[in-house]
Design a protein around this motif. Structure first.
Motif, PDB file in Angstrom:
ATOM      1  N   UNK A  26       0.849  -1.182   0.000  1.00 41.58           N
ATOM      2  CA  UNK A  26       0.000   0.000   0.000  1.00 41.58           C
ATOM      3  C   UNK A  26       0.885   1.232   0.000  1.00 41.58           C
ATOM      4  N   UNK A  27       0.878   1.984  -1.108  1.00 35.21           N
ATOM      5  CA  UNK A  27       1.675   3.199  -1.176  1.00 35.21           C
ATOM      6  C   UNK A  27       1.101   4.277  -0.260  1.00 35.21           C
ATOM      7  N   UNK A  28      -0.177   4.183   0.058  1.00 35.90           N
ATOM      8  CA  UNK A  28      -0.790   5.116   1.003  1.00 35.90           C
ATOM      9  C   UNK A  28      -0.213   4.901   2.401  1.00 35.90           C
ATOM     10  N   UNK A  29      -0.139   3.639   2.834  1.00 38.53           N
ATOM     11  CA  UNK A  29       0.446   3.329   4.130  1.00 38.53           C
ATOM     12  C   UNK A  29       1.937   3.633   4.144  1.00 38.53           C
ATOM     13  N   UNK A  30       2.597   3.383   3.005  1.00 43.36           N
ATOM     14  CA  UNK A  30       4.023   3.687   2.877  1.00 43.36           C
ATOM     15  C   UNK A  30       4.267   5.186   3.068  1.00 43.36           C
ATOM     16  N   UNK A  31       3.463   6.014   2.398  1.00 36.91           N
ATOM     17  CA  UNK A  31       3.583   7.467   2.538  1.00 36.91           C
ATOM     18  C   UNK A  31       3.317   7.901   3.973  1.00 36.91           C
ATOM     19  N   UNK A  32       2.311   7.304   4.589  1.00 36.98           N
ATOM     20  CA  UNK A  32       2.011   7.609   5.986  1.00 36.98           C
ATOM     21  C   UNK A  32       3.212   7.324   6.870  1.00 36.98           C
ATOM     22  N   UNK A  33       3.890   6.209   6.612  1.00 34.92           N
ATOM     23  CA  UNK A  33       5.081   5.869   7.380  1.00 34.92           C
ATOM     24  C   UNK A  33       6.191   6.891   7.200  1.00 34.92           C
ATOM     25  N   UNK A  34       6.366   7.371   5.976  1.00 37.61           N
ATOM     26  CA  UNK A  34       7.392   8.382   5.709  1.00 37.61           C
ATOM     27  C   UNK A  34       7.095   9.663   6.479  1.00 37.61           C
ATOM     28  N   UNK A  35       5.842  10.118   6.422  1.00 38.88           N
ATOM     29  CA  UNK A  35       5.471  11.385   7.063  1.00 38.88           C
ATOM     30  C   UNK A  35       5.540  11.286   8.585  1.00 38.88           C
ATOM     31  N   UNK A  36       4.978  10.217   9.142  1.00 37.55           N
ATOM     32  CA  UNK A  36       5.011  10.063  10.598  1.00 37.55           C
ATOM     33  C   UNK A  36       6.440   9.806  11.071  1.00 37.55           C
ATOM     34  N   UNK A  37       7.209   9.065  10.274  1.00 44.33           N
ATOM     35  CA  UNK A  37       8.604   8.854  10.624  1.00 44.33           C
ATOM     36  C   UNK A  37       9.366  10.167  10.675  1.00 44.33           C
ATOM     37  N   UNK A  38       9.126  11.046   9.695  1.00 41.09           N
ATOM     38  CA  UNK A  38       9.774  12.357   9.688  1.00 41.09           C
ATOM     39  C   UNK A  38       9.377  13.163  10.919  1.00 41.09           C
ATOM     40  N   UNK A  39       8.109  13.063  11.298  1.00 47.08           N
ATOM     41  CA  UNK A  39       7.651  13.754  12.507  1.00 47.08           C
ATOM     42  C   UNK A  39       8.416  13.263  13.738  1.00 47.08           C
ATOM     43  N   UNK A  40       8.583  11.964  13.856  1.00 47.24           N
ATOM     44  CA  UNK A  40       9.292  11.421  15.019  1.00 47.24           C
ATOM     45  C   UNK A  40      10.770  11.832  15.013  1.00 47.24           C
ATOM     46  N   UNK A  41      11.381  11.850  13.852  1.00 47.03           N
ATOM     47  CA  UNK A  41      12.795  12.245  13.768  1.00 47.03           C
ATOM     48  C   UNK A  41      12.970  13.668  14.289  1.00 47.03           C
ATOM     49  N   UNK A  42      12.139  14.576  13.815  1.00 48.34           N
ATOM     50  CA  UNK A  42      12.293  15.978  14.191  1.00 48.34           C
ATOM     51  C   UNK A  42      11.679  16.281  15.551  1.00 48.34           C
TER      52      UNK A  42
END
Length: 318
Positions: A225-241
């Motif tokens: 699911x590219x939708x779930x994949x994108x969600x992971x990228x965005x939430x992952x970026x949030x956690x990093x910062x």
């Protein structure tokens, strides 16, 4: 004390009837947020709370969230941080023409990065969380359209930072060149996990977001699911910062929609962070109770229309 607490955001309204023991005797949710009721705020309040107000005349009503913004019903000026419950109590704004209806103010701060930030609605949830656990210091994450990372010190909302995560996800779905590959399937845990892993890699967020499209063109993504994949990228970026701004001391407290909280739990585990999820409805109800309890008896009489006893609110059936 019996009261009605309304979490009234941009998209949804969530009304809670609170009994004399502080429990939730009834709740009503609808997509009638500030931007979805054509400015007819009084009519919408009657639609979802009117029978409660008739059944218990004079029951106080507290409105939290974007209903107190410039685009809402009545603007309640922000309280500066560090913010204690009593400061929010002093900032309550009566709604003209309504009987015993008040808007809870939001909070403003300077983030650890040095920029201004604001919240409306989350302040009540944060105060409710720390009140329930008698917590003095914590890091609270509230996933949503505009996700909040909130630092609590000495029982006060000390500072916080907002992440555009949820709205960015929606914008990319509806108004971007990669939207065609972002089908709204059910959550795919493996794809979400892959997005979290990708968020840590080289290239940065803008490059990583585009890979949701390039992978569909260059790889076999059957079953993904590219939708779930994108969600992971965005939430992952949030956690990093988010971790760059706030150091977690002990477990992180997560408050929000159950589906979103589940994603943030997976992200927290990915980044090696302990977390505990708490119910958003009870958080906002207990937060308003904390704000009201911070007033002395005289102030309390000033903000309630009478001292006459009310008939008990029936308990919900099991």
């Amino acid at each position: 004390m019996q009261r009605i607490v309304v979490d009234w955001g941009t998209t949804n309204i969530r009304a809670h009837l609170v009994d004399s023991d502080g429990g939730i005797a009834g709740s009503r949710n609808a997509p009638r947020g500030v931007h979805n009721c054509d400015g007819n705020f009084s009519d919408v309040l009657r639609e979802y709370c009117g029978d409660w107000q008739i059944r218990w005349p004079g029951i106080p009503v507290y409105l939290c969230g974007m209903i107190g913004s410039r685009t809402g019903w009545v603007e309640a000026p922000y309280v500066g941080s560090p913010a204690r419950p009593e400061a929010l109590y002093r900032g309550l704004v009566p709604v003209p023409g309504e009987n015993n209806v008040f808007v809870v103010p939001g909070v403003r701060c300077i983030t650890p990065a040095g920029s201004p930030d604001v919240m409306r609605g989350e302040e009540s949830q944060v105060l409710g969380v720390i009140a329930q656990g008698n917590i003095q210091n914590a890091l609270v994450i509230l996933p949503g359209t505009h996700s909040k990372w909130v630092r609590v010190r000495d029982g006060r909302i000390y500072d916080f930072a907002t992440f555009f995560t949820g709205e960015m996800y929606a914008l990319l779905h509806s108004h971007s060149s990669i939207g065609a590959v972002l089908k709204q399937e059910g959550h795919n845990r493996a794809s979400f996990q892959r997005g979290l892993t990708e968020s840590i890699g080289l290239g940065g967020l803008l490059n990583q977001v585009f890979t949701a499209r390039s992978r569909t063109l260059c790889e076999d993504v059957t079953g993904q699911s590219m939708s779930a994949y994108l969600s992971g990228i965005l939430i992952g970026s949030e956690f990093i910062h988010g971790q760059q701004l706030f150091a977690a001391e002990g477990e992180i407290l997560l408050v929000g929609d159950k589906q979103l909280v589940t994603l943030y739990q997976q992200a927290a585990a990915h980044f090696g962070l302990e977390q505990r999820a708490l119910d958003a409805a009870y958080a906002v109800v207990h937060g308003v109770a904390k704000i009201c309890a911070s007033a002395d008896e005289k102030e309390s009489r000033d903000f309630t229309c009478s001292d006459r006893p009310m008939s008990p609110i029936p308990q919900p059936s099991s």
